[in-house]
Design a protein around this motif. Sequence first.
Motif, PDB file in Angstrom:
ATOM      1  N   TYR A 142       0.522  -1.275  -0.030  1.00 23.79           N
ATOM      2  CA  TYR A 142       0.079   0.002   0.064  1.00 23.79           C
ATOM      3  C   TYR A 142       0.840   1.327   0.033  1.00 23.79           C
ATOM      4  O   TYR A 142       0.539   2.205  -0.754  1.00 23.79           O
ATOM      5  N   MET A 143       1.874   1.324   0.909  1.00 23.92           N
ATOM      6  CA  MET A 143       2.818   2.521   0.763  1.00 23.92           C
ATOM      7  C   MET A 143       3.756   2.399  -0.303  1.00 23.92           C
ATOM      8  O   MET A 143       3.717   3.753  -0.859  1.00 23.92           O
ATOM      9  N   ALA A 260     -16.963   6.868   4.855  1.00 25.14           N
ATOM     10  CA  ALA A 260     -16.237   5.973   4.051  1.00 25.14           C
ATOM     11  C   ALA A 260     -14.505   6.151   4.095  1.00 25.14           C
ATOM     12  O   ALA A 260     -13.465   5.348   4.361  1.00 25.14           O
ATOM     13  N   GLY A 261     -14.353   7.497   3.795  1.00 21.82           N
ATOM     14  CA  GLY A 261     -12.980   7.931   3.831  1.00 21.82           C
ATOM     15  C   GLY A 261     -12.358   7.780   5.113  1.00 21.82           C
ATOM     16  O   GLY A 261     -11.165   7.877   5.646  1.00 21.82           O
ATOM     17  N   ALA A 262     -13.426   8.590   6.141  1.00 26.07           N
ATOM     18  CA  ALA A 262     -12.944   8.587   7.568  1.00 26.07           C
ATOM     19  C   ALA A 262     -12.524   7.338   8.182  1.00 26.07           C
ATOM     20  O   ALA A 262     -11.532   7.290   8.838  1.00 26.07           O
ATOM     21  N   PHE A 263     -13.164   6.252   7.846  1.00 22.78           N
ATOM     22  CA  PHE A 263     -12.897   4.894   8.285  1.00 22.78           C
ATOM     23  C   PHE A 263     -11.442   4.478   7.931  1.00 22.78           C
ATOM     24  O   PHE A 263     -10.767   3.871   8.564  1.00 22.78           O
ATOM     25  N   ALA A 264     -11.111   4.868   6.631  1.00 28.86           N
ATOM     26  CA  ALA A 264      -9.970   4.440   6.012  1.00 28.86           C
ATOM     27  C   ALA A 264      -8.874   5.186   6.739  1.00 28.86           C
ATOM     28  O   ALA A 264      -7.891   4.752   6.962  1.00 28.86           O
ATOM     29  N   ILE A 406      -6.740   0.834   0.158  1.00 29.24           N
ATOM     30  CA  ILE A 406      -6.684   0.763   1.406  1.00 29.24           C
ATOM     31  C   ILE A 406      -7.647  -0.458   1.597  1.00 29.24           C
ATOM     32  O   ILE A 406      -7.334  -1.316   2.786  1.00 29.24           O
ATOM     33  N   ALA A 407      -8.686  -0.318   0.913  1.00 30.64           N
ATOM     34  CA  ALA A 407      -9.773  -1.634   1.122  1.00 30.64           C
ATOM     35  C   ALA A 407      -9.208  -2.879   0.613  1.00 30.64           C
ATOM     36  O   ALA A 407      -9.448  -3.726   1.302  1.00 30.64           O
ATOM     37  N   GLY A 411      -8.745  -6.090   3.184  1.00 30.65           N
ATOM     38  CA  GLY A 411      -9.149  -7.184   2.765  1.00 30.65           C
ATOM     39  C   GLY A 411      -8.060  -8.537   2.507  1.00 30.65           C
ATOM     40  O   GLY A 411      -8.368  -9.445   2.825  1.00 30.65           O
ATOM     41  N   LEU A 412      -7.035  -8.047   1.787  1.00 32.43           N
ATOM     42  CA  LEU A 412      -5.940  -9.026   1.671  1.00 32.43           C
ATOM     43  C   LEU A 412      -5.436  -9.539   3.068  1.00 32.43           C
ATOM     44  O   LEU A 412      -5.028 -10.709   3.274  1.00 32.43           O
ATOM     45  N   SER A 413      -5.185  -8.616   4.129  1.00 33.45           N
ATOM     46  CA  SER A 413      -4.613  -9.053   5.308  1.00 33.45           C
ATOM     47  C   SER A 413      -5.767 -10.062   5.849  1.00 33.45           C
ATOM     48  O   SER A 413      -5.030 -10.930   6.566  1.00 33.45           O
TER      49      SER A 413
END
Length: 590
Positions: A142-143, A260-264, A406-407, A411-413
């Motif tokens: 992700y980074m 949705a953005g706030a949770f991410a 980020i989703a 999800g992958l994790s």
Amino acid sequence: MSTTVRFVPPGVGAIREYRRSWLVKDLVAGAVLTALLVPQGMAYAELAGLPPITGLYTTITCLLGYAVFGPSRILVLGPDSSLGPMIAATILPLVVAGGDPERAVALASMLALMVAVIMIAAGIAGLGFVADLLSKPTMIGYMNGLALTILVGQLPKLFGFSVDADGLVGEVVGFARGVAQGEVVPAAAAVGLGGIGLILVLRRWPRVPAVLVMVVLAIAVSIAFRLGERGVSLVGVLPEGFPPLTIPAVGWSDLGLLLAGAFAIALVSLADTISTASAFAERTGQEVRGNQEMIGIGAANLAAGLFQGFPVSTSASRTAVAERAGARSQLTGVTGAALIIVMILLLPGLFRDLPQSALAAVVITASLSLADLPGTARLWHQRRVEFSLSLVAFAGVALLGVLPGIAIAVGLSILNVFRRAWRPYTTVLGRTEGLPGYHSVRSYPEAEQLPGLVVYRFDAPLFFANARTFRDEVTAIARTEPAPRWIVIAAEPVTDVDTTAADVLLDLDRALDERGQTLAFAELKDPVRRKIDRCGLTRAIEPQHLFPTVEAAVEAYRQQTGATWGGGGAARAGTVPGPRSSPAPTRQPE
């Protein structure tokens, strides 16, 4: 008699424990830190699609908020390069065509307030563990994707022009088209590229404020060569004064995407804060309090959201600067906030001649620090599956966008955890000469087994997703030739048994009974034993077939059958079937 429990904010407790000898060090560290806070705050505000001044408002308020409610004495919060693209991806689709800075600021402030509510509520509820939803491989991917996205997005600004495009591919095409059509401003490109080179060179000397040196030189060059008259975009005079307490006004239709953005953002901010806090806590001897950290981050975001700011996170680079400068407490951050307030009130034109390309250089060098290419290479050499997960997370961010990225990472994790539990390491155990206990026949092919006895280990809790895998493997062992008389489950790694798995075990026990074979368990943990008691499983599996250790089970089998050790091979009495029966590459999983 009633007892009243009062919550004392960590900042208040820190005042009581403050030592006079820390004062000079904190003040000096705060002054040094300010040199980094100002240019980075302005640069990361523009990265988020907001006016540069909002970065300073955000920096001031979040430092003060965390100083009161944050538990760490050393952490420095503020606008962050990893959150900038997430903020932009959330608010820019909601900004009206043509761009309305006031609406963008209102949306960003509401986003900060939502992040604050999520963080504070989660901290009170004790949900600090959610930071573990991002595994290291997917976070690396992700980074890396975020670093590439930031770098590409800043290239037009670095070269003095702008593009109107969405997504990484569109921005690459737009940048290439702008270069081909001669939109590059040579003076802006020279300042930007020179700024990147200067920062990277000065980073070799950690005590030198590389960003500040570059910014000062960029302003000097801008004034000396009148770059504003040569087509170079400048920051200009910042608004004078400090914003009033403001409740951001947004429409109900905007709240869905903002939430949705706030949770991410909350998830990334928490993961970053916990990892940074853990690293610096080891150096300072402090204890990381995950739930209180969530409340501290929430308070920082709350303060930012109420004064025209945007979401914030912990900054490892700024924390490192504060530590190297001698910071001892959050007074360092308070000092930095106070100095920025003085600058806004008395010197609003200080950065008037700063080229925008210099701010792009600050952001690009920050993006380079986000990427972890050595970590990616290490994944390739150590775990190809986790390297693949990292690559998918990278592609998700680069091709689909920051929020979908980020989703995908989360999800992958979760899927990786599920995969390991669904198809765990399984093996047959045997006795090895010279080693106490019983060991995997994969790691020790010479391990000996008693004729007619198989000791089988399943390295995961038994639940609905893997219960049938367990049943199928035990059934396959039972049908090997010569057929084993006893199958002992080395159950020490089995930390749970749900109702689905209990039913499968009951059916398996009955099926083996019909074949004249015995199913026994060794080393069942007491909590697991109580669970299978409630499911009625121990009424089907006789108590004499539940053993405290594998050694006790083997000895019971020997006494009942008269089997003796000697002259055997590892695979005579049964092996784990299927593609996972190949020898393990190392002896670690035993």
